[in-house]
Design a protein around this motif. Structure first.
Motif, PDB file in Angstrom:
ATOM      1  N   ILE A 197    -103.837 -25.602  -2.786  1.00  0.00           N
ATOM      2  CA  ILE A 197    -103.348 -24.114  -2.676  1.00  0.00           C
ATOM      3  C   ILE A 197    -104.649 -22.780  -2.885  1.00  0.00           C
ATOM      4  O   ILE A 197    -105.692 -24.156  -3.476  1.00  0.00           O
ATOM      5  N   GLU A 198    -104.969 -22.215  -2.464  1.00  0.00           N
ATOM      6  CA  GLU A 198    -106.651 -22.142  -2.611  1.00  0.00           C
ATOM      7  C   GLU A 198    -106.861 -20.403  -2.514  1.00  0.00           C
ATOM      8  O   GLU A 198    -105.828 -19.804  -1.404  1.00  0.00           O
TER       9      GLU A 198
ATOM     10  N   GLY B 257     -93.408 -27.330  -6.703  1.00  0.00           N
ATOM     11  CA  GLY B 257     -94.483 -26.754  -7.730  1.00  0.00           C
ATOM     12  C   GLY B 257     -95.797 -25.602  -7.082  1.00  0.00           C
ATOM     13  O   GLY B 257     -96.027 -24.718  -7.734  1.00  0.00           O
ATOM     14  N   SER B 258     -95.506 -26.535  -5.745  1.00  0.00           N
ATOM     15  CA  SER B 258     -97.447 -25.415  -5.148  1.00  0.00           C
ATOM     16  C   SER B 258     -96.501 -24.124  -4.617  1.00  0.00           C
ATOM     17  O   SER B 258     -97.572 -23.306  -5.057  1.00  0.00           O
ATOM     18  N   HIS B 259     -95.809 -23.193  -3.991  1.00  0.00           N
ATOM     19  CA  HIS B 259     -95.112 -22.555  -3.660  1.00  0.00           C
ATOM     20  C   HIS B 259     -94.754 -21.589  -4.985  1.00  0.00           C
ATOM     21  O   HIS B 259     -94.802 -20.510  -4.886  1.00  0.00           O
ATOM     22  N   GLN B 260     -93.920 -22.123  -6.367  1.00  0.00           N
ATOM     23  CA  GLN B 260     -93.945 -21.300  -7.500  1.00  0.00           C
ATOM     24  C   GLN B 260     -95.257 -20.964  -7.907  1.00  0.00           C
ATOM     25  O   GLN B 260     -94.980 -19.739  -8.280  1.00  0.00           O
TER      26      GLN B 260
ATOM     27  N   GLU C  29    -111.409 -21.053  -3.412  1.00  0.00           N
ATOM     28  CA  GLU C  29    -111.443 -21.900  -3.890  1.00  0.00           C
ATOM     29  C   GLU C  29    -110.197 -22.487  -4.354  1.00  0.00           C
ATOM     30  O   GLU C  29    -109.109 -21.751  -4.840  1.00  0.00           O
ATOM     31  N   PRO C  30    -110.225 -23.374  -4.875  1.00  0.00           N
ATOM     32  CA  PRO C  30    -108.917 -24.345  -4.656  1.00  0.00           C
ATOM     33  C   PRO C  30    -108.345 -24.725  -6.412  1.00  0.00           C
ATOM     34  O   PRO C  30    -109.130 -24.063  -7.155  1.00  0.00           O
ATOM     35  N   LEU C  31    -106.832 -23.511  -6.401  1.00  0.00           N
ATOM     36  CA  LEU C  31    -105.601 -24.196  -7.420  1.00  0.00           C
ATOM     37  C   LEU C  31    -105.479 -24.828  -7.604  1.00  0.00           C
ATOM     38  O   LEU C  31    -104.862 -25.571  -6.925  1.00  0.00           O
TER      39      LEU C  31
END
Length: 366
Positions: free
Chosen positions: A275-276, A127-130, A285-287
């Protein structure tokens, strides 16, 4: 959707993570597991309520359509070749092979036989990489400029019960950890055009400190600190460092730079992570992660995607072409170090299609 018969060859350390994750994917029907060490296969079979079988038996079983190859790296090519010759689709743990020439033979044979071939890592589908992929595709970075990729540790002999293969020919930090980082970079930036690099072996032997063999010394036959630069076809230039010789560091796993922003991408050995994004003139900013598969260890997600692709006739994402391209890039770092030259990459691959839908509940994704 009709289930796909799966046979697993190799019951070592990584097989437990695969078997746990496979239970999440309804399309995968495990028909048996095998290992040259019969007692290890029986141990895993008892642990997961499966049937331990012989390798030849799995390869001859017509209900087994896909062989998942979880053997040690130096056996990947031979086992995958056996599976293809037996008429089975095959998916290997990373890397596809330890030699680029062997990897190319596998991809060619699969194409000739009309079979699918795939390989880990599949963490880029997490999920984070997508989510990071969606950010890049939306143009948040502007024109891609570069980045950094860093994996550095003191060595796997600290924790692995049998770490010998990490230091044998076909091992080393680039072939072991490079697949996670380079595959994710290809997912984000596209294929690599050229490579330059340097490599050293800081020690001739290592001392195992994991419990069972604590104090035993093993020889080192490969470079254990590899560093270099990848020039991507999109124009970006990314620095990479893979090491089993570093006591500690502060580098983030992946940073991507563009004319309009910088993206921090979490560890590509995992499916999730923070992710930032920094937009030019602002602050990091964190996303939030907006895609599935960021909340656990889904090691076998690539197998499930491949199974759905076989059933529906679409391309699978953790493909042989992608794995072969990454293998050539890793091989190029060692060649560049040996020759002192820049190495051009000959293989071509497409960026894998984004994955934004669940495979757990039976949907096939786009």
């Amino acid at each position: 959707m009709e289930k796909l018969g799966i046979g697993i060859i190799g019951c070592g350390n990584i097989s437990s993570a695969y078997l746990k994750a496979m239970a999440s994917f309804p399309i995968l029907d495990i028909r048996g597991i095998a290992d040259l060490n019969r007692s290890l296969a029986e141990q895993r079979a008892a642990e997961f309520n499966l049937e331990a079988r012989e390798v030849a038996e799995l390869l001859a079983d017509p209900s087994v359509e896909l062989i998942v190859n979880l053997t040690v790296p130096k056996a990947h090519a031979a086992v995958a070749m056996q599976a293809l010759e037996a008429g089975k689709h095959t998916y290997s743990e990373k890397p596809l092979a330890t030699e680029f020439a062997d990897g190319r033979k596998l991809v060619v044979l699969a194409r000739q036989k009309g079979l699918r071939i795939g390989a880990a890592p599949d963490t880029f589908l997490g999920g984070s990489h997508q989510t990071a992929r969606a950010i890049v595709d939306a143009g948040a970075l502007g024109t891609p400029v570069g980045g950094t990729a860093a994996f550095m540790c003191p060595g796997h002999e600290r924790w692995h019960p049998n770490p010998d293969f990490y230091y044998e020919v076909g091992g080393g930090p680039m072939l072991d950890m490079g697949p996670y980082y380079i595959t994710q970079l290809v997912n984000l930036f596209g294929p690599v055009a050229k490579v330059a690099g340097f490599a050293i072996a800081a020690r001739k032997e290592r001392t195992i400190t994991s419990a069972a063999r604590n104090g035993e010394r093993i020889p080192v036959h490969v470079p254990t600190h590899v560093t270099g630069v990848m020039a991507f076809e999109n124009g970006a230039v990314v620095q990479i460092g893979m090491s089993f010789d570093v006591a500690g560091h502060k580098h983030l796993p992946l940073e991507l730079y563009g004319t309009e922003g910088t993206l921090i991408v979490p560890d590509p050995n995992h499916f999730g992570g923070q992710i930032e994004l920094l937009k030019k003139g602002g602050a990091f900013e964190p996303l939030p992660t907006t895609e599935p598969y960021a909340d656990g260890n889904y090691r076998s997600l690539g197998v499930a995607d491949m199974a759905h692709a076989i059933r529906s006739g679409r391309p699978h994402r953790a493909s042989g072409d992608l794995a072969l391209h990454v293998l050539e890039v890793m091989d190029a770092f060692h060649k560049a170090a040996e020759t002192g030259t820049t190495i051009s990459i000959t293989t071509k691959t497409e960026r894998p299609a984004p994955l934004s839908e669940s495979l757990v509940d039976g949907r096939i994704g786009r």
